[in-house]
Design an enzyme around this catalytic site. Structure first.
Site, mmCIF file in Angstrom:
data_model
loop_
_atom_site.group_PDB
_atom_site.id
_atom_site.type_symbol
_atom_site.label_atom_id
_atom_site.label_comp_id
_atom_site.label_asym_id
_atom_site.label_seq_id
_atom_site.Cartn_x
_atom_site.Cartn_y
_atom_site.Cartn_z
ATOM 1 N N ASN A 1 -182.287 125.050 -32.231
ATOM 2 C CA ASN A 1 -181.675 126.204 -32.896
ATOM 3 C C ASN A 1 -180.284 126.437 -32.323
ATOM 4 O O ASN A 1 -179.691 127.497 -32.498
ATOM 5 C CB ASN A 1 -182.545 127.462 -32.740
ATOM 6 C CG ASN A 1 -183.691 127.454 -33.751
ATOM 7 O OD1 ASN A 1 -183.523 127.018 -34.887
ATOM 8 N ND2 ASN A 1 -184.851 127.898 -33.313
ATOM 9 N N ASN A 2 -179.786 125.424 -31.615
ATOM 10 C CA ASN A 2 -178.451 125.521 -31.024
ATOM 11 C C ASN A 2 -177.406 125.270 -32.125
ATOM 12 O O ASN A 2 -177.270 124.147 -32.637
ATOM 13 C CB ASN A 2 -178.346 124.473 -29.904
ATOM 14 C CG ASN A 2 -177.000 124.469 -29.230
ATOM 15 O OD1 ASN A 2 -175.960 124.550 -29.885
ATOM 16 N ND2 ASN A 2 -177.010 124.380 -27.912
ATOM 17 N N ASP B 1 -182.793 115.722 -25.552
ATOM 18 C CA ASP B 1 -182.960 116.318 -24.232
ATOM 19 C C ASP B 1 -181.869 115.747 -23.337
ATOM 20 O O ASP B 1 -181.617 114.549 -23.367
ATOM 21 C CB ASP B 1 -184.350 116.000 -23.671
ATOM 22 C CG ASP B 1 -184.704 116.920 -22.522
ATOM 23 O OD1 ASP B 1 -184.584 118.155 -22.680
ATOM 24 O OD2 ASP B 1 -185.081 116.424 -21.440
ATOM 25 N N GLY C 1 -172.571 124.942 -19.185
ATOM 26 C CA GLY C 1 -173.362 124.262 -18.153
ATOM 27 C C GLY C 1 -172.516 123.793 -16.978
ATOM 28 O O GLY C 1 -171.725 124.556 -16.412
ATOM 29 N N LYS D 1 -164.109 115.951 -25.721
ATOM 30 C CA LYS D 1 -165.378 115.841 -24.978
ATOM 31 C C LYS D 1 -166.428 115.102 -25.823
ATOM 32 O O LYS D 1 -167.074 114.177 -25.356
ATOM 33 C CB LYS D 1 -165.893 117.227 -24.571
ATOM 34 C CG LYS D 1 -167.201 117.143 -23.785
ATOM 35 C CD LYS D 1 -167.838 118.490 -23.488
ATOM 36 C CE LYS D 1 -169.300 118.294 -23.072
ATOM 37 N NZ LYS D 1 -170.052 119.542 -22.950
ATOM 38 N N ARG E 1 -173.853 113.280 -25.188
ATOM 39 C CA ARG E 1 -174.428 113.742 -26.453
ATOM 40 C C ARG E 1 -173.742 113.039 -27.626
ATOM 41 O O ARG E 1 -174.386 112.560 -28.552
ATOM 42 C CB ARG E 1 -174.302 115.266 -26.577
ATOM 43 C CG ARG E 1 -175.113 115.859 -27.714
ATOM 44 C CD ARG E 1 -175.165 117.366 -27.651
ATOM 45 N NE ARG E 1 -175.751 117.855 -26.413
ATOM 46 C CZ ARG E 1 -175.084 118.333 -25.378
ATOM 47 N NH1 ARG E 1 -173.770 118.446 -25.406
ATOM 48 N NH2 ARG E 1 -175.707 118.724 -24.293
HETATM 49 P P1 IMP Z 1 -180.073 120.330 -23.222
HETATM 50 O O1 IMP Z 1 -181.319 119.483 -23.142
HETATM 51 O O2 IMP Z 1 -178.994 119.720 -24.076
HETATM 52 O O3 IMP Z 1 -180.386 121.745 -23.621
HETATM 53 O O4 IMP Z 1 -179.442 120.385 -21.756
HETATM 54 C C1 IMP Z 1 -180.174 120.865 -20.622
HETATM 55 C C2 IMP Z 1 -179.221 121.315 -19.533
HETATM 56 O O5 IMP Z 1 -178.436 120.201 -19.066
HETATM 57 C C3 IMP Z 1 -178.208 122.370 -19.965
HETATM 58 O O6 IMP Z 1 -178.730 123.666 -19.875
HETATM 59 C C4 IMP Z 1 -177.085 122.130 -18.947
HETATM 60 O O7 IMP Z 1 -177.397 122.725 -17.713
HETATM 61 C C5 IMP Z 1 -177.109 120.628 -18.768
HETATM 62 N N1 IMP Z 1 -176.185 119.974 -19.744
HETATM 63 C C6 IMP Z 1 -176.549 119.200 -20.803
HETATM 64 N N2 IMP Z 1 -175.467 118.777 -21.475
HETATM 65 C C7 IMP Z 1 -174.397 119.323 -20.846
HETATM 66 C C8 IMP Z 1 -172.989 119.249 -21.095
HETATM 67 O O8 IMP Z 1 -172.490 118.630 -22.047
HETATM 68 N N3 IMP Z 1 -172.198 119.910 -20.218
HETATM 69 C C9 IMP Z 1 -172.703 120.613 -19.170
HETATM 70 N N4 IMP Z 1 -173.984 120.733 -18.910
HETATM 71 C C10 IMP Z 1 -174.855 120.078 -19.744
#
Ligand code: IMP
Length: 193
Positions: free
Chosen positions: A9-10, A68, A149, A171, A177
C-alpha cells in the site's frame, strides 16, 4: 488489460512500478480489499517476499508480486538485514535505526554495505524471483534530506553523495529496488506471459 496485484500500500512504490508497466493494471492491497496484517516472519528477503505474494494468491486467487528490502552491513555480519525497518525496535523509527548503525560502526574501518530488494512473483501458479542490489559504504554521519530509511548514511559506490542527496530519478536508476523492478518488468514484458 492484464491485471496484477502488487502486495503493497506504499503509494510511492506503486507509482514507480505502474509507470514501468503500462500494459498492466497494477492494483494495490487496498484495491482488492485486503487490509490484513500479512505475516513477514521469514528470516530471508526471499522468504518474506514469497510469504506476502503467496498470501494474496492463496486468499484471492490473483496473480501477485511483492517485494522485501533491507540493508546488509558487512562489519555487522549482514545486519540489520531483514530486520532493517525495526533495527532499533518498535515503532519503526528511521532516525533511531540510523543512530544505532552509526553507534555500532564507531571506529570500524570496513564500512561496506549493500541494499537488497527481492521481488517474488506468482503468475499462473508458478513462482519467480527477481533480485536487485546496490553496493556502497556507510558514512560516519548523516548527509542529505531526501529519500527515507537509511538513505542519509548510504553512499553508493562510484558517487561521493548519499542516496539522500540524490534526486529520486537518479536513485531509482541505480538502486536495489529499481534494479529488481527492471528485471520484473523485463520478464512480464517478454514471452513468458
Ligand atoms: P521494505 O521491505 O522496502 O519496506 O524495506 C524495509 C526497510 O529497509 C525500510 O524500512 C528501510 O529501513 C530499509 N530500506 C529499504 N529500502 C531502502 C532505501 O531505498 N533507502 C533506505 N532504506 C531502505
Amino acid at each position: 488489460m492484464n491485471r496484477i496485484v502488487f502486495a503493497t500500500n506504499n503509494a510511492h512504490k506503486l507509482e514507480e512500478v505502474r509507470a514501468l508497466l503500462p500494459d498492466y493494471e497494477v492494483v494495490s492491497l487496498a484495491d482488492i480489499g485486503c487490509y490484513d496484517d500479512i505475516p513477514e516472519t521469514a528470516t530471508t528477503f526471499y522468504g518474506n517476499a514469497a510469504l506476502k505474494a503467496n498470501y494474496v494468491t492463496t486468499k484471492y486467487g490473483l496473480d501477485c508480486f511483492s517485494d522485501d528490502s533491507g540493508l546488509e552491513i558487512d562489519a555487522l555480519n549482514g545486519a540489520p538485514g531483514v530486520f532493517s525497518a525495526r533495527f532499533a525496535g518498535e515503532p519503526v523509527d528511521h532516525d533511531n535505526n540510523i543512530r544505532k548503525v552509526l553507534e555500532e560502526l564507531k571506529g570500524v574501518t570496513n564500512r561496506n554495505a549493500r541494499f537488497i530488494t527481492v521481488i517474488a512473483l506468482i503468475r499462473n501458479g508458478e513462482s519467480y524471483f527477481f533480485e536487485g542490489t546496490v553496493e556502497g559504504t556507510i558514512r560516519t554521519e548523516k548527509s542529505g534530506e531526501g529519500g527515507f530509511g537509511y538513505d542519509p548514511i548510504f553512499q553508493p559506490n562510484g558517487y561521493d553523495i548519499t542516496f539522500a542527496e540524490m534526486s529520486q530519478d537518479k536513485k531509482s536508476s541505480i538502486s536495489h529496488r529499481g534494479n529488481a523492478v527492471k528485471k520484473l518488468v523485463q520478464f512480464l514484458e517478454s514471452d513468458h506471459i
